[in-house]
Structure formats: C-alpha cells, structure tokens
Design an enzyme around this catalytic site. Structure first.
Site, PDB file in Angstrom:
ATOM      1  N   ARG A 103       5.986 -13.489   8.975  1.00 37.48           N
ATOM      2  CA  ARG A 103       6.545 -12.161   8.776  1.00 37.48           C
ATOM      3  C   ARG A 103       7.882 -12.063   9.500  1.00 37.48           C
ATOM      4  NH1 ARG A 103       2.425  -8.023  11.066  1.00 37.48           N
ATOM      5  NH2 ARG A 103       4.015  -6.581  10.298  1.00 37.48           N
TER       6      ARG A 103
ATOM      7  N   GLU B 262       0.854  -1.180   0.000  1.00 37.22           N
ATOM      8  CA  GLU B 262       0.000   0.000   0.000  1.00 37.22           C
ATOM      9  C   GLU B 262       0.900   1.244   0.000  1.00 37.22           C
ATOM     10  OE1 GLU B 262      -3.340  -0.193   2.907  1.00 37.22           O
ATOM     11  OE2 GLU B 262      -2.381  -2.077   3.493  1.00 37.22           O
TER      12      GLU B 262
ATOM     13  N   LYS C 158       4.306   0.465  11.754  1.00 33.58           N
ATOM     14  CA  LYS C 158       4.232   1.739  11.037  1.00 33.58           C
ATOM     15  C   LYS C 158       3.854   2.869  11.986  1.00 33.58           C
ATOM     16  CE  LYS C 158       2.610   1.392   6.987  1.00 33.58           C
ATOM     17  NZ  LYS C 158       1.718   1.192   5.820  1.00 33.58           N
TER      18      LYS C 158
END
Length: 848
Positions: free
Chosen positions: A300, A48, A310
């Site tokens: 991950r 994104e 983030k």
C-alpha cells in the site's frame, strides 16, 4: 514476477517490484499461458462506498487500470465495482464522489468501452469497462452460494455472541475451539438461514459461518463469519435484504462472476488469500462460475507528512482542523483535485512509486515534484502581485496604456501570447523593494541584504518585458513610516529588454501589474498539513503535529487582466456544463482547478472552486522548488515586509530548497556490487569492450541467473588483465540499451581525471572483496530505500542524470555523493567504496 500473468505459480515473489510501466509491459509468455485463464485479462477497482478516496486509492486505481490497458490488444479491461455490503456505513454521497474521483484520475486516457449492455444513466459512464457494478447486484447469487455451502457441509448457523466467538477463536499461538453449534444438522441450518433471510431474528442473534479449521495457524480460516443479520436499509437495494455477506465471502464471488482474472489488492489482504481461494474453489465446484480468479497483493502507499487513516481523516473534518473533505490540504482525491494537482501528476507519481511486495514510507516531496514537472509543462505564465506596493511613473503623462504581447509559455508557442498593459500606475511586490530609510533598513544597518538586486531608493530595476525604472521618491505612512507608494521615472529607450549602448545593464528584474486593468483576487497559500514525517509518532496525538502555517491568505492580490479573463471564461463554461448535457460524466469534466498558472517567482496556482465572477480565488498548488528542509520543518516563506528575514533563512544561493527530493533520487538508483568474469573486444567498435558481470541476480526460485552482458567504453583505458575478477560498482536498474548491436544490461561506474583522449586516466570504483555480489550499496547517513525496478521513463532517466552530477571522488580517494547539505560516502557492508589513486575528480562513465 508480481503479476505472473501466465498463472503458473500459486505464490507471488515477495521481492517482486517494478514501476507500473515495467510490470504492465511484460508480455504474456505464450498462448498456452493465456489458455489457463478464462477470458481476457480483467482487473477491477472495488472500493467500499463508506468514505472519500485518498492518495492510497489513487495507486490502486492506477495499477488496476494500467494492467488492463497493457493487454488492450487482447481485450483487457478494468471493472468499476462498489463493494456495498455494509449498509450502516454507506451512502450515495460516497458513491458519487468515488465515481467522480475515478473518472478524474483516468482523465485524458481512453475508456475501455461498454460490454454490450445499455449504459443507462450518467452514473454508469466512465473509463471502466461496461456499467458500474455493485456487489449488491449479486446478493441473490451470493445467498444461493451460501445455501450451497450449507448443503455441502461447508457452513453452519452459529448463535454464539460476538464476544464468545472471539473467545472461541483462540490466539496466534493457541488453536481455537469449535462452536457447540458447528455440527448442527444441515436441514436445521437451512431452516435457520431461511428465517434469517425472512427477517425473523434480531441483529446478532445468528450468523452463518464457514466450516474450515479452528486449529489453522491462519486466524482467517478459523470458521469465519460469512453472513450476518443487519436490519438496515441499503442505499442500492432498499429493504429487500436484512442479511448481508461479509467482505471475505462476497469479494471472491463477485470477482468470479465478473470474470476477474487478477484480483489486485494491498498486502493487508495477504493473510486473507487462503480464505479467498477456499470460497472461489467451492463456487466453481458448485457450478456458480466457470473459473477461479487469482488474488495478488502489492504494498500500500504510505506517505510521509500526511495521514491516510480514514478514522483520522474523519477526525480532522469533524474537529474543524480542515474545512471539509475537499480542503486542499487533505490527501483525499477531492482535496488534491481542488488544490490543483493534475490527474496526470497523480498517475506520474504512482508510476514512479512502482509496485512491490515491500512496504515503504514515501516522501511527500516526490508527489510535489511530480506536480511541478507536469505544471511546468502545462501551465501558462502570468504576473501576480501577492502583496502590492503602488508605483507611479512620474514622467508618463495622461491615462493611455501601452500593450505588451508576452508569450503565455516560454516553451510552448502553440499557447500563443497574452496582452499585458503598461501605464502610469503599476503594482510591484512589496518584497521587491528594500526600504533603506525605513524600519527594515534601520534593522539592517542601513544596508541592503547581501545579494539583493531588486529596487532600492535612488536605484534602477527592470520591469520584466517592459522598461527600466528608477525610484526617485518614497511616500510613507505617517504612523508606521512604511512605504505606501513609490514615485519613479521610466527610461523609454529601455523598452522590451533593450540596454542602450554605453549604459550598464540593469541586473534586477521584477514582475508587475498595471493598476487600472489588473484584477483583484484572493490567494490561498497552502503548505503541508503536518510538520512531522510521521504525525503523532512522538506524542501519540497526530493533531499535535499539525502545521499551523499550512495556510496563509492573501486578500489583496493583483493579477494581470488575462488571468481574470481566463478565469471568468472557465467559470462560465462550468456553469453552462452544469445546466446542459455537456456535463455528462463520459466527457472529461471541466473543473475550476484545471485552470493553472505559474505566477512568476511565486509558485504554481489553480483556480479554486469557490470562485465567482466577483471574487476570484487561487490556491497555491506547489512552490516553484522544494521549500521543506531536512530537519522536517517548513522553511520560512518569503515574507512581504521583512526582506532581511527572507534573505537569511539558511538557503544557499540558487539552492533548490529541501533535501527530500535529492535523497529520494539517490534511493531510486540501484548501485550494486558485482564481479567481472570475462572481458573481450567488441566485434564492431574499437572503443568498446564486452564484459560478463555477476551482479548477484537470482530467479524466482533463488537460483543464480546468467551473468549480465555489459558494453563499456573502456577500450584502451584499463587493461583486460586488470578487469578480470575485479569487484566493482554497477548500476543494475537502467533501461537496457543496444551498443553497436549488443544489448548492455548494466553500467560500470568509474572515476576520471577529466582529461580528454589518450591522456585521460580512468579508474573503476573498487568494492572490498568480502562484499557479496548483488549487495545494494548505500549512502553514508542516509536510510537505504527500495530502488526502482527499472529507470526507463524520461523522468526516471533524469533521476540518474541528477545523481550522476553529484558523484565525486574526495581527497581521500573515496567515492562520494555530494549534495547541497552533505557529503556522503558510498558505503558497502565492509566499508567505503574507493579508487586506486585518483582524488578530487568526477565519477560517471557511460556505456558508450
């Protein structure tokens, strides 16, 4: 396996694991398997554009591109797609930074080429296949697919508020309730959806929801929202749309349209897979696409001593804990790149971490080790004096200079030589002189630190590659009594390493820079941003664990002239590229940080992007060896003016620093229990025997697999009778190797008394009989980790060499792993591993 390229299974193995090389090296089973897929193996990287990429994204980039390259012979390809469905958080700044980061990570690797379409504009060019794709490219098709779902009775327009939807959704233990609007007539749904598209309603008034199952145990299937109203301008489509699809709806459609065969994503999307499949099946049925892509999840990347959230990264930037997104201490790819970590080191790190379905917390030291490994191979050497102390050679007259031609790299002749001038005035490191008569000498009782071999008053030291000098006099500051200049004499007969006959060799060797030709610069000495393995775990505030010593600035550094010339050349070339077509992204872009050095005895350094012709700045990429100890606190760096402290910091002589890399090495080895079932002579080698070994291997269905064949050099060392049914220690993740025509699939561990020939006594490491075959053995007081699926690269094989060198039998006959910090027993669930009678001896035993 994790990928299951043949496509025969609808589930992935929860325990599947492997390095990138292991997974991508697996061939497609046969042509019939390929026929189940529409088109070539195709992956994609779909971030994104609402932030900067970080190290976690680097793993996803590396995996997706590596899988596609593994099938290059079958036209495998990887797409670059921006998932731009949320205009309120997206910006073209993020788009450009993402594309630059992906180009950088793949730097030096062959691109996939174009798809026959014109790659118009610089933005389109990169290592990916074809143009940069965007989910917004498919907005009309996604809208049409939504209309189809309404028409087929699989979607409805809801007008519950967001809070009401949460109430109706239910919980993990209670089913949800159907919306009162769930059975709205199809024509009314279509009319409302069209008005949503036309902008007739305010944000949040209506939403399009999939009609699936409000009683499903998977909350993602409880009539999820697939379209919402957002009256916001989109960075790519402008004001064309005021409704936008949700990720879970647009993602499978975009994958299917692009012909993605393997939609690789992280484990948090595992619960979303049923919704992914639900959407994909319906758009195939509706004729929008020909084939259904397959979603496969992998773990991950979680790193110790850093954060990848983030939200927290934004907080670091906004609250000025760092200077920006590209601060060299940040885990963002722009920060890592600016610091000077090579892209190949990032790929090596991702390769070593491997791919699995199990979450793990990786030590940051492994990334640092990868950087050291690459930089040691690539970086030229140079002299840099971080804290200069002037030396005047009193028995040299005039201002003439003498040039020394010195190799740029000790192992790479192709890099050539550099010219290092020598003259009457040079600079040495302040820490390379111990002032017996000054403050530091008084603090140490008038004696040099134990083991100090560099310069002392009245003593000699060798200037590396040049001459031996002797300190005759110390000039001091009148106020502090600190030395400001050393008056020394040079011994001309000692040029270039020569020790005259009859004289003792000078043991101390130090670096230096000639004063009149050296270039001044600034060094930013970076360290880890956090001092705790898991920042904020104890206090709840991750900022409380920020390492206040993560940056030290040296403003008066002197470097040899070749460094300044290289830096000025790079700066000029970058400026030229920026003003010409040479800067096209399709080329491997030149960065300031591509210029790296090993500043001898100081670490690896890279040119910073803030550098100008008048102000050169170098960033420390990583220390020469690990400097982070087992107590999770930074070791004391060498302080220029306190030699006593730097020699009493708890390090052992010649030690490699902290424990983390050693611990990770041990965790990467798969030591397992196994039982010897059969023994026979090797048909072509008298010194070898063949064994059938049950290592507890099972297939995907959990059924036992055939025993492994092992070739061992044990002929004449242990009788066949003593081997049959014996429970032993074996290594199961070394690359299989052929031994005189027979492939050996594991290695036995044994102890040896060290003698050679027929007199040698060899004893296998014994495992208690109650331990099941296949049990992963551990090291005492060391958290058990997930070993590599296969140690096959050169770097990975070195891991076993390092671990093997630390295996010994102790005085009690127990197998141990002995590093600089501790002696750890090799443990099973039933106690320690032992040998029958040997003590205080080595452990090893190769397959040949």
């Amino acid at each position: 396996g994790l990928l299951d390229i043949g496509g025969k299974s609808d589930t992935t193995d929860d325990d599947a694991t492997g390095t990138l090389a292991d997974i991508t090296a697996s061939p497609v089973a046969d042509e019939s398997d390929m026929a189940m897929l529409k088109g070539p193996i195709t992956t994609r990287f779909p971030p994104e554009p609402n932030g900067y990429l970080h190290l976690g994204h680097a793993k996803a980039v590396s995996f997706n591109f590596a899988v596609a390259r593994a099938f290059a012979a079958g036209n495998g390809r990887c797409h670059m797609r921006l998932d731009d469905t949320n205009p309120s958080k997206e910006d073209d700044e993020y788009v450009q930074s993402i594309l630059e980061d992906v180009r950088w990570i793949q730097q030096g690797l062959a691109p996939f080429g174009d798809d026959g379409e014109n790659q118009s504009g610089e933005e389109e060019v990169g290592p990916w296949f074809g143009n940069v794709r965007k989910t917004s490219d498919y907005f009309q098709l996604i809208y049409d697919a939504a209309v189809y779902l309404i028409q087929s009775g699989d979607a409805f327009i809801d007008e519950l508020s967001a809070e009401e939807m949460r109430e109706y959704r239910g919980t993990l233990t209670e089913p949800g309730k159907e919306s009162p609007h769930r059975n709205r007539p199809t024509e009314e749904n279509l009319e409302l959806f069209e008005k949503m598209r036309a902008g007739d309603f305010a944000d949040g008034t209506y939403a399009l929801r999939a009609k699936i199952d409000m009683a499903s145990p998977n909350l993602n299937l409880r009539d999820p929202v697939i379209y919402r109203i957002k009256h916001e301008s989109h960075q790519a489509t402008g004001d064309e749309w005021c409704i936008y699809p949700m990720y879970d709806f647009s993602h499978p459609i975009a994958d299917a349209v692009e012909g993605i065969t393997h939609s690789l994503c992280t484990l948090e999307f595992e619960d979303h897979r049923p919704l992914y499949d639900w959407v994909a099946e319906r758009i195939v049925k509706g004729g929008f696409v020909e084939s259904k892509p397959r979603q496969i999840e992998f773990s991950r990347l979680n790193l110790k001593y850093t954060i990848l959230s983030k939200r927290k990264l934004i907080q670091l930037v906004e609250e000025k804990y760092v200077t920006g997104w590209d601060d060299p201490r940040m885990p963002t790819l722009s920060g890592i790149r600016r610091r000077g970590v090579p892209a190949s080191a990032i790929r090596l790190f991702c390769e070593r971490m491997g791919i699995s379905k199990s979450d793990s917390n990786i030590d940051f030291g492994i990334l640092e080790d990868c950087a050291r490994e690459v930089l040691d191979e690539e970086s030229p050497r140079a002299f840099a004096i971080l804290d200069p102390l002037k030396v005047t050679v009193t028995n040299l007259s005039g201002s003439s200079l003498e040039d020394f031609e010195i190799p740029r790299h000790p192992k790479r002749e192709e890099l050539g030589d550099r010219t290092v001038p020598f003259g009457k005035s040079v600079y040495i490191e302040r820490s390379d002189f111990f002032d017996l008569e000054g403050p530091e000498g008084e603090a140490n009782g008038g004696k040099p630190p134990r083991g100090f071999k560099r310069l002392l008053p009245g003593e000699k030291v060798r200037l590396k590659y040049a001459y031996v000098i002797k300190c005759d006099e110390v000039i001091r500051d009148a106020t502090t009594n600190e030395p400001t200049e050393l008056l020394c004499s040079v011994y001309p007969e000692t040029r270039a390493g020569v020790t005259p006959e009859g004289e003792a060799r000078v043991k101390g060797i130090i670096q230096w820079v000639e004063a009149t030709t050296g270039a001044g610069c600034q060094v930013m000495q970076y360290d880890r941003l956090f001092k705790a393995e898991e920042p904020g775990k104890e206090s709840g505030d991750f900022t409380s664990d920020i390492n206040k010593e993560s940056l030290k600035v040296f403003k008066n550094v002197m470097v040899e002239p070749s460094v300044a010339m290289d830096a000025l050349r790079v700066i000029a070339q970058i400026r030229n590229n920026e003003s010409s077509d040479a800067a096209a992204p399709g080329n491997d872009k030149l960065y300031h940080s591509d210029l790296t050095y090993q500043f001898e005895r100081s670490g690896y350094f890279a040119l910073d992007s803030s550098s100008t012709e008048d102000n050169l700045v170098f960033n420390r990429v990583v220390t020469l060896r690990d400097t982070w100890d087992a107590s999770n606190a930074p070791r004391k760096e060498k302080q220029p003016k306190n030699q006593n402290q730097q020699n009493n910091n708890g390090r052992k002589k010649g030690g490699g620093g902290g424990q983390a890399p050693v611990v990770e090495d041990a965790r990467r080895i798969a030591l397992r229990a196994g039982t010897i079932l059969e023994v026979s002579p090797h048909p072509e080698a008298d010194s070898l025997i063949l064994l059938k070994l049950d290592c507890g291997d099972t297939n995907d269905a959990g059924e036992p697999e055939e025993p492994r064949t092992v070739v061992a050099g044990l002929a004449g060392k242990i009788s066949f009778e003593d081997l049959i049914n014996r429970k032993v220690v074996c290594i199961t993740n070394l690359k299989p190797a052929k031994m005189r025509g027979i492939e050996s699939m594991a290695m036995l561990l044994a102890a040896s008394d060290g003698r050679e020939g027929d007199d040698e006594i060899v004893q296998l490491l014994d495992v208690p009989a109650s331990v099941p075959n296949g049990e992963l053995l551990s090291f005492e007081d060391m958290e058990c980790g997930e070993p590599d699926a296969m140690l096959k690269s050169k770097g990975a094989l070195k891991v076993w060499d390092r671990v093997k060198s630390k295996l010994r039998v102790n005085g009690d006959g127990e197998a141990t792993y002995q590093d600089e910090n501790a002696i750890r027993k090799i443990m099973t669930s039933a106690g320690p591993v032992k040998v029958s009678s040997l003590i205080d001896c080595i452990i090893g035993w190769d397959r040949v």
